[in-house]
Design a protein around this motif. Structure first.
Motif, PDB file in Angstrom:
ATOM      1  N   THR A  25       0.722  -1.323  -0.091  1.00 39.64           N
ATOM      2  CA  THR A  25       0.108   0.059  -0.081  1.00 39.64           C
ATOM      3  C   THR A  25       0.820   1.388   0.046  1.00 39.64           C
ATOM      4  OG1 THR A  25      -0.114  -0.002   2.464  1.00 39.64           O
ATOM      5  CG2 THR A  25      -1.770  -1.182   1.089  1.00 39.64           C
ATOM      6  N   THR A  26       2.086   1.048   0.094  1.00 38.32           N
ATOM      7  CA  THR A  26       3.026   2.278   0.246  1.00 38.32           C
ATOM      8  C   THR A  26       3.885   2.198  -0.961  1.00 38.32           C
ATOM      9  OG1 THR A  26       4.591   1.147   1.684  1.00 38.32           O
ATOM     10  CG2 THR A  26       2.904   2.677   2.843  1.00 38.32           C
ATOM     11  N   ASP A  27       3.445   1.442  -2.096  1.00 34.40           N
ATOM     12  CA  ASP A  27       4.229   1.439  -3.274  1.00 34.40           C
ATOM     13  C   ASP A  27       4.140   3.002  -3.950  1.00 34.40           C
ATOM     14  OD1 ASP A  27       5.304   1.410  -5.643  1.00 34.40           O
ATOM     15  OD2 ASP A  27       4.075  -0.557  -6.113  1.00 34.40           O
ATOM     16  N   PRO A  28       5.011   3.665  -4.116  1.00 31.04           N
ATOM     17  CA  PRO A  28       4.871   4.840  -4.638  1.00 31.04           C
ATOM     18  C   PRO A  28       4.047   5.065  -5.902  1.00 31.04           C
ATOM     19  CG  PRO A  28       7.373   4.275  -4.616  1.00 31.04           C
ATOM     20  CD  PRO A  28       6.720   3.248  -4.048  1.00 31.04           C
ATOM     21  N   ASP A  29       4.248   4.238  -6.638  1.00 27.69           N
ATOM     22  CA  ASP A  29       3.320   4.131  -7.680  1.00 27.69           C
ATOM     23  C   ASP A  29       2.048   4.065  -7.701  1.00 27.69           C
ATOM     24  OD1 ASP A  29       5.771   4.075  -9.417  1.00 27.69           O
ATOM     25  OD2 ASP A  29       5.675   2.019  -9.857  1.00 27.69           O
ATOM     26  N   THR A  30       1.478   3.618  -6.399  1.00 30.18           N
ATOM     27  CA  THR A  30       0.154   3.759  -5.932  1.00 30.18           C
ATOM     28  C   THR A  30      -0.308   4.977  -5.108  1.00 30.18           C
ATOM     29  OG1 THR A  30       0.428   2.315  -4.066  1.00 30.18           O
ATOM     30  CG2 THR A  30      -0.043   1.238  -6.012  1.00 30.18           C
ATOM     31  N   LEU A  84      13.999   6.287   1.145  1.00 29.26           N
ATOM     32  CA  LEU A  84      13.654   6.304   2.299  1.00 29.26           C
ATOM     33  C   LEU A  84      13.340   4.637   2.625  1.00 29.26           C
ATOM     34  CD1 LEU A  84      13.124   7.444   5.132  1.00 29.26           C
ATOM     35  CD2 LEU A  84      10.962   8.025   4.544  1.00 29.26           C
ATOM     36  N   ARG A  85      12.447   3.976   1.943  1.00 30.57           N
ATOM     37  CA  ARG A  85      11.835   2.806   2.052  1.00 30.57           C
ATOM     38  C   ARG A  85      13.238   1.908   2.041  1.00 30.57           C
ATOM     39  NH1 ARG A  85       8.164  -1.061   1.211  1.00 30.57           N
ATOM     40  NH2 ARG A  85       6.714   0.272   0.797  1.00 30.57           N
ATOM     41  N   GLN A  86      14.308   2.072   1.380  1.00 29.70           N
ATOM     42  CA  GLN A  86      15.531   1.364   1.491  1.00 29.70           C
ATOM     43  C   GLN A  86      16.240   1.706   2.655  1.00 29.70           C
ATOM     44  OE1 GLN A  86      16.539  -1.467  -0.764  1.00 29.70           O
ATOM     45  NE2 GLN A  86      17.642  -1.561   0.993  1.00 29.70           N
ATOM     46  N   LYS A 130       7.873  12.752  -9.693  1.00 32.04           N
ATOM     47  CA  LYS A 130       9.031  11.787  -9.800  1.00 32.04           C
ATOM     48  C   LYS A 130      10.022  12.054  -8.668  1.00 32.04           C
ATOM     49  CE  LYS A 130      13.085  11.240 -12.802  1.00 32.04           C
ATOM     50  NZ  LYS A 130      13.922  11.869 -13.941  1.00 32.04           N
ATOM     51  N   VAL A 131      10.087  13.261  -8.053  1.00 29.77           N
ATOM     52  CA  VAL A 131      11.149  13.532  -7.080  1.00 29.77           C
ATOM     53  C   VAL A 131      10.610  12.711  -5.793  1.00 29.77           C
ATOM     54  CG1 VAL A 131      11.792  15.404  -5.258  1.00 29.77           C
ATOM     55  CG2 VAL A 131      12.113  15.659  -7.848  1.00 29.77           C
ATOM     56  N   LEU A 132       9.200  13.080  -5.500  1.00 28.46           N
ATOM     57  CA  LEU A 132       8.635  12.281  -4.361  1.00 28.46           C
ATOM     58  C   LEU A 132       8.656  10.770  -4.387  1.00 28.46           C
ATOM     59  CD1 LEU A 132       5.355  14.817  -4.162  1.00 28.46           C
ATOM     60  CD2 LEU A 132       7.400  14.362  -2.476  1.00 28.46           C
ATOM     61  N   ASN A 133       8.513  10.151  -5.622  1.00 29.20           N
ATOM     62  CA  ASN A 133       8.510   8.737  -5.646  1.00 29.20           C
ATOM     63  C   ASN A 133      10.017   8.503  -5.361  1.00 29.20           C
ATOM     64  OD1 ASN A 133       5.805   8.640  -6.113  1.00 29.20           O
ATOM     65  ND2 ASN A 133       5.934   8.279  -8.208  1.00 29.20           N
ATOM     66  N   GLU A 134      11.060   9.105  -5.627  1.00 27.94           N
ATOM     67  CA  GLU A 134      12.455   8.659  -5.867  1.00 27.94           C
ATOM     68  C   GLU A 134      12.625   8.822  -4.144  1.00 27.94           C
ATOM     69  OE1 GLU A 134      14.538  11.404  -8.326  1.00 27.94           O
ATOM     70  OE2 GLU A 134      14.229   9.956 -10.049  1.00 27.94           O
TER      71      GLU A 134
END
Length: 76
Positions: free
Chosen positions: A3-8, A35-37, A26-30
């Motif tokens: 549910t926290t996949d940036p694509d969703t 942060l996830r990593q 794009k910046v927010l998703n990157e």
């Protein structure tokens, strides 16, 4: 899919309207992926060192809650 996949994630402005600028998204998703990593690395390191998963999760939640932005939300 998480549910926290940036694509969703639909990134939203303070008004609730979606962010439409593709470069901003794009910046927010990157940033989200980085942060996830980092969080994944912290969790794995802590577990390998014998720490409590519950304590690590609580510490990371507290860290997010303690972050104070340098400036306020921007108006639409």
């Amino acid at each position: 899919m998480k549910t926290t996949d940036p694509d969703t994630i639909i990134w939203r402005k303070p008004s609730g309207a979606p962010v439409a600028c593709l470069e901003k998204i794009k910046v927010l998703n990157e940033n989200h992926a980085e942060l996830r990593q980092t969080v994944q690395d912290i969790m794995e390191d802590a577990l390998l060192m014998g720490c409590s998963e519950a304590q690590i999760r609580a510490a990371m939640h507290a860290l997010i809650d303690e972050v104070v932005p340098a400036f306020g939300e921007q108006a639409d």
